[in-house]
Design a protein around this motif. Sequence first.
Motif, PDB file in Angstrom:
ATOM      1  N   GLN A   1      72.332 -65.476 -85.576  1.00 21.74           N
ATOM      2  CA  GLN A   1      72.458 -64.856 -83.919  1.00 21.74           C
ATOM      3  C   GLN A   1      73.301 -63.656 -84.474  1.00 21.74           C
ATOM      4  OE1 GLN A   1      75.357 -67.433 -81.672  1.00 21.74           O
ATOM      5  NE2 GLN A   1      73.091 -68.541 -80.317  1.00 21.74           N
ATOM      6  N   TRP A   2      73.996 -63.894 -85.672  1.00 20.42           N
ATOM      7  CA  TRP A   2      75.294 -62.685 -85.976  1.00 20.42           C
ATOM      8  C   TRP A   2      73.904 -62.050 -86.836  1.00 20.42           C
ATOM      9  CZ3 TRP A   2      80.684 -62.562 -86.720  1.00 20.42           C
ATOM     10  CH2 TRP A   2      80.501 -60.996 -87.622  1.00 20.42           C
ATOM     11  N   GLU A   3      73.196 -61.820 -87.115  1.00 18.41           N
ATOM     12  CA  GLU A   3      72.381 -60.929 -88.229  1.00 18.41           C
ATOM     13  C   GLU A   3      71.071 -61.346 -87.066  1.00 18.41           C
ATOM     14  OE1 GLU A   3      71.051 -60.853 -92.101  1.00 18.41           O
ATOM     15  OE2 GLU A   3      72.863 -60.221 -91.368  1.00 18.41           O
ATOM     16  N   LEU A   4      70.211 -61.343 -85.405  1.00 23.60           N
ATOM     17  CA  LEU A   4      69.863 -61.045 -84.819  1.00 23.60           C
ATOM     18  C   LEU A   4      70.262 -59.634 -84.411  1.00 23.60           C
ATOM     19  CD1 LEU A   4      68.243 -63.857 -83.068  1.00 23.60           C
ATOM     20  CD2 LEU A   4      67.348 -62.175 -84.917  1.00 23.60           C
ATOM     21  N   ILE A   5      72.106 -59.403 -83.455  1.00 20.78           N
ATOM     22  CA  ILE A   5      73.042 -58.757 -83.389  1.00 20.78           C
ATOM     23  C   ILE A   5      72.625 -57.601 -84.241  1.00 20.78           C
ATOM     24  CG2 ILE A   5      75.006 -58.187 -82.578  1.00 20.78           C
ATOM     25  CD1 ILE A   5      75.173 -60.955 -81.697  1.00 20.78           C
ATOM     26  N   ASN A   6      72.931 -57.621 -85.435  1.00 24.87           N
ATOM     27  CA  ASN A   6      72.715 -56.608 -86.624  1.00 24.87           C
ATOM     28  C   ASN A   6      71.385 -56.210 -86.100  1.00 24.87           C
ATOM     29  OD1 ASN A   6      75.531 -57.350 -87.200  1.00 24.87           O
ATOM     30  ND2 ASN A   6      75.092 -57.895 -88.787  1.00 24.87           N
ATOM     31  N   LEU A   7      70.592 -57.137 -86.824  1.00 25.04           N
ATOM     32  CA  LEU A   7      68.849 -56.302 -86.403  1.00 25.04           C
ATOM     33  C   LEU A   7      68.655 -55.491 -85.164  1.00 25.04           C
ATOM     34  CD1 LEU A   7      65.645 -56.137 -87.365  1.00 25.04           C
ATOM     35  CD2 LEU A   7      65.716 -58.041 -85.911  1.00 25.04           C
ATOM     36  N   SER A   8      69.326 -55.690 -84.020  1.00 21.18           N
ATOM     37  CA  SER A   8      69.330 -55.275 -82.816  1.00 21.18           C
ATOM     38  C   SER A   8      70.158 -53.407 -83.221  1.00 21.18           C
ATOM     39  CB  SER A   8      69.597 -56.179 -81.324  1.00 21.18           C
ATOM     40  OG  SER A   8      68.672 -56.887 -80.849  1.00 21.18           O
ATOM     41  N   ARG A   9      70.976 -53.961 -83.519  1.00 22.52           N
ATOM     42  CA  ARG A   9      71.128 -52.520 -83.367  1.00 22.52           C
ATOM     43  C   ARG A   9      71.350 -51.511 -84.776  1.00 22.52           C
ATOM     44  NH1 ARG A   9      78.022 -54.116 -84.586  1.00 22.52           N
ATOM     45  NH2 ARG A   9      78.350 -51.593 -84.420  1.00 22.52           N
ATOM     46  N   ALA A  10      71.119 -51.800 -85.448  1.00 21.96           N
ATOM     47  CA  ALA A  10      70.285 -51.005 -86.429  1.00 21.96           C
ATOM     48  C   ALA A  10      68.769 -50.680 -85.761  1.00 21.96           C
ATOM     49  CB  ALA A  10      69.750 -52.013 -87.936  1.00 21.96           C
ATOM     50  N   LEU A  11      68.102 -51.336 -84.668  1.00 27.15           N
ATOM     51  CA  LEU A  11      67.037 -51.186 -84.339  1.00 27.15           C
ATOM     52  C   LEU A  11      67.253 -49.452 -83.695  1.00 27.15           C
ATOM     53  CD1 LEU A  11      64.525 -53.703 -84.290  1.00 27.15           C
ATOM     54  CD2 LEU A  11      64.239 -52.321 -85.385  1.00 27.15           C
ATOM     55  N   LEU A  12      68.620 -50.235 -82.843  1.00 28.79           N
ATOM     56  CA  LEU A  12      68.742 -49.053 -81.934  1.00 28.79           C
ATOM     57  C   LEU A  12      68.933 -48.119 -82.631  1.00 28.79           C
ATOM     58  CD1 LEU A  12      70.447 -51.182 -79.010  1.00 28.79           C
ATOM     59  CD2 LEU A  12      68.384 -50.172 -78.939  1.00 28.79           C
ATOM     60  N   TYR A  13      69.746 -47.826 -83.398  1.00 23.88           N
ATOM     61  CA  TYR A  13      70.579 -46.463 -83.825  1.00 23.88           C
ATOM     62  C   TYR A  13      69.647 -45.587 -84.478  1.00 23.88           C
ATOM     63  CZ  TYR A  13      74.991 -48.767 -83.884  1.00 23.88           C
ATOM     64  OH  TYR A  13      76.378 -49.295 -83.850  1.00 23.88           O
ATOM     65  N   VAL A  14      68.224 -46.316 -85.317  1.00 31.58           N
ATOM     66  CA  VAL A  14      67.432 -45.660 -86.118  1.00 31.58           C
ATOM     67  C   VAL A  14      66.002 -44.854 -85.065  1.00 31.58           C
ATOM     68  CG1 VAL A  14      68.069 -46.687 -87.647  1.00 31.58           C
ATOM     69  CG2 VAL A  14      65.696 -47.890 -86.940  1.00 31.58           C
ATOM     70  N   SER A  15      65.743 -45.592 -84.066  1.00 25.97           N
ATOM     71  CA  SER A  15      64.928 -45.473 -83.502  1.00 25.97           C
ATOM     72  C   SER A  15      65.122 -43.720 -82.935  1.00 25.97           C
ATOM     73  CB  SER A  15      64.442 -46.366 -82.067  1.00 25.97           C
ATOM     74  OG  SER A  15      64.509 -47.479 -82.432  1.00 25.97           O
ATOM     75  N   VAL A  16      66.205 -43.326 -82.232  1.00 31.34           N
ATOM     76  CA  VAL A  16      65.982 -42.088 -80.608  1.00 31.34           C
ATOM     77  C   VAL A  16      65.798 -41.185 -82.653  1.00 31.34           C
ATOM     78  CG1 VAL A  16      67.970 -40.580 -80.532  1.00 31.34           C
ATOM     79  CG2 VAL A  16      67.667 -43.421 -79.320  1.00 31.34           C
TER      80      VAL A  16
ATOM     81  N   GLY B   1      54.453 -44.219 -78.961  1.00 35.64           N
ATOM     82  CA  GLY B   1      53.967 -45.584 -78.913  1.00 35.64           C
ATOM     83  C   GLY B   1      54.760 -46.866 -79.356  1.00 35.64           C
ATOM     84  N   ALA B   2      54.672 -46.914 -80.953  1.00 37.54           N
ATOM     85  CA  ALA B   2      55.175 -47.602 -82.058  1.00 37.54           C
ATOM     86  C   ALA B   2      56.560 -48.079 -81.637  1.00 37.54           C
ATOM     87  CB  ALA B   2      54.299 -47.816 -83.178  1.00 37.54           C
ATOM     88  N   ILE B   3      57.285 -46.520 -81.711  1.00 35.11           N
ATOM     89  CA  ILE B   3      58.805 -46.944 -81.368  1.00 35.11           C
ATOM     90  C   ILE B   3      59.156 -47.423 -80.903  1.00 35.11           C
ATOM     91  CG2 ILE B   3      60.911 -45.914 -82.141  1.00 35.11           C
ATOM     92  CD1 ILE B   3      59.177 -43.693 -84.289  1.00 35.11           C
ATOM     93  N   ILE B   4      58.898 -46.972 -79.409  1.00 35.19           N
ATOM     94  CA  ILE B   4      59.037 -47.360 -77.389  1.00 35.19           C
ATOM     95  C   ILE B   4      59.176 -48.691 -77.631  1.00 35.19           C
ATOM     96  CG2 ILE B   4      59.067 -47.020 -75.497  1.00 35.19           C
ATOM     97  CD1 ILE B   4      58.348 -43.705 -75.905  1.00 35.19           C
ATOM     98  N   THR B   5      57.721 -49.084 -77.949  1.00 37.10           N
ATOM     99  CA  THR B   5      57.702 -50.541 -77.737  1.00 37.10           C
ATOM    100  C   THR B   5      58.874 -51.710 -78.976  1.00 37.10           C
ATOM    101  OG1 THR B   5      55.340 -50.177 -77.838  1.00 37.10           O
ATOM    102  CG2 THR B   5      56.102 -52.921 -78.413  1.00 37.10           C
ATOM    103  N   GLY B   6      59.364 -50.312 -79.819  1.00 38.92           N
ATOM    104  CA  GLY B   6      59.863 -51.123 -81.230  1.00 38.92           C
ATOM    105  C   GLY B   6      61.652 -51.646 -80.194  1.00 38.92           C
ATOM    106  N   VAL B   7      61.565 -50.534 -79.235  1.00 31.68           N
ATOM    107  CA  VAL B   7      63.050 -50.710 -78.706  1.00 31.68           C
ATOM    108  C   VAL B   7      62.894 -51.941 -77.520  1.00 31.68           C
ATOM    109  CG1 VAL B   7      64.154 -49.135 -76.924  1.00 31.68           C
ATOM    110  CG2 VAL B   7      63.668 -48.164 -79.043  1.00 31.68           C
ATOM    111  N   THR B   8      61.769 -51.506 -77.183  1.00 31.81           N
ATOM    112  CA  THR B   8      61.282 -52.935 -75.795  1.00 31.81           C
ATOM    113  C   THR B   8      61.054 -54.247 -76.797  1.00 31.81           C
ATOM    114  OG1 THR B   8      59.847 -51.385 -74.985  1.00 31.81           O
ATOM    115  CG2 THR B   8      60.267 -54.373 -74.568  1.00 31.81           C
ATOM    116  N   LEU B   9      61.451 -54.603 -77.539  1.00 27.98           N
ATOM    117  CA  LEU B   9      61.669 -55.886 -78.439  1.00 27.98           C
ATOM    118  C   LEU B   9      63.053 -55.923 -79.224  1.00 27.98           C
ATOM    119  CD1 LEU B   9      60.420 -58.216 -80.592  1.00 27.98           C
ATOM    120  CD2 LEU B   9      60.398 -56.368 -82.615  1.00 27.98           C
ATOM    121  N   VAL B  10      63.455 -55.321 -79.339  1.00 25.92           N
ATOM    122  CA  VAL B  10      65.133 -55.077 -79.299  1.00 25.92           C
ATOM    123  C   VAL B  10      65.608 -56.230 -77.943  1.00 25.92           C
ATOM    124  CG1 VAL B  10      66.879 -53.765 -79.842  1.00 25.92           C
ATOM    125  CG2 VAL B  10      65.193 -52.821 -81.001  1.00 25.92           C
TER     126      VAL B  10
END
Length: 341
Positions: A246-261, A72-81
């Motif tokens: 904005q650049w860093e937030l995009i990098n953060l979103s991509r990094a979270l998506l890469y590690v979540s699965v 649940g925590a990781i799926i919530t993290g994806v929602t945060l992304v």
Amino acid sequence: MGAVTDGVVGRIRDSQPRLWLLLRLNRSVLAGCVLAVVFVSLVIATTVGNGPFRRLVADHDALWWIFSAFIGAIITGVTLVVSIGQIVLSQELGAVGDQRERMDEAMDFRQDVESEIDLDVSPPEPAAFLKLLVDRTEAQAKRLRDVVDDERDEELRERIDDYVDDLLENADEVSEGLDDAQFGTFEVLWSSFRFNYSWKIFQARRIRDDHAESLSEEAEGTFDELLERLKLFGPAREHFKTLYFQWELINLSRALLYVSVPALIVIGSILMNVGPGAFPGSTLGVDNVVWVAAFGFTVGVTPFVILLSYTLRIMTLAKRTLAMGPFILREAEREEDIDWS
């Protein structure tokens, strides 16, 4: 005139290791170090804990209690992304009129800068643009010293010499840091934050006010031009800071998506396949199931650690650059005690 503390470095001179950790260290390296500490700490704590961990797995289904919450925590993290992505995209989406207004405002500011520094076309790269402003401010400071050399007020000349020396030293350091710096790396902002333009604006206004009767008309005009160039640096830096966020937030979103699965796969595999009899034996004196549990937990917290590493830098920068212009929020930004009476 007392010595001047310039930029972020001067503001937290006594905490250089913390500054390096919060701002300069590569975010991936920081996340990796935190994860390594988590992994090692778990192995040690479990090994020296009360009773064999394998018994807890068998008697109390410890692995299920530990790892089921991660799903649940990781799926919530994806929602945060997704939420972070929407925030960033909301700044870029808009009607053609809004986009044209943004374009006009950016061009107006660029033209104001070019008019002030007497340049036909300014550089398009952020680092080169900021370097140009710093270099032209440095040149104007030198001109101020040359003009004031003809004044009779000896105290004025001494204060201007100190002021210009401090400005030139700081400007040379900042200009050198901006050479060949590429936007998207932290070096552009790191160098620009070291130019404490707010304190320099205050100092120039203070000197001009204290010696108003001694200044010639030419010196007054030179002061005004120096202040205008210093004032241009503030909005330019803040604009590039916003783009960097904005650049860093995009990098953060991509990094979270890469590690979540991968994290979900590892956690799911442990829940479905690891039991009391799995991975018999020990390695380096530690039960193999402890190694597996510690590895799984570390993978499970990876999205959170990545979020932490990026947020630390963004929040640190935001806190230390809240005020734009002539306001100074932190007493450490200056070393002089000023008598306002």
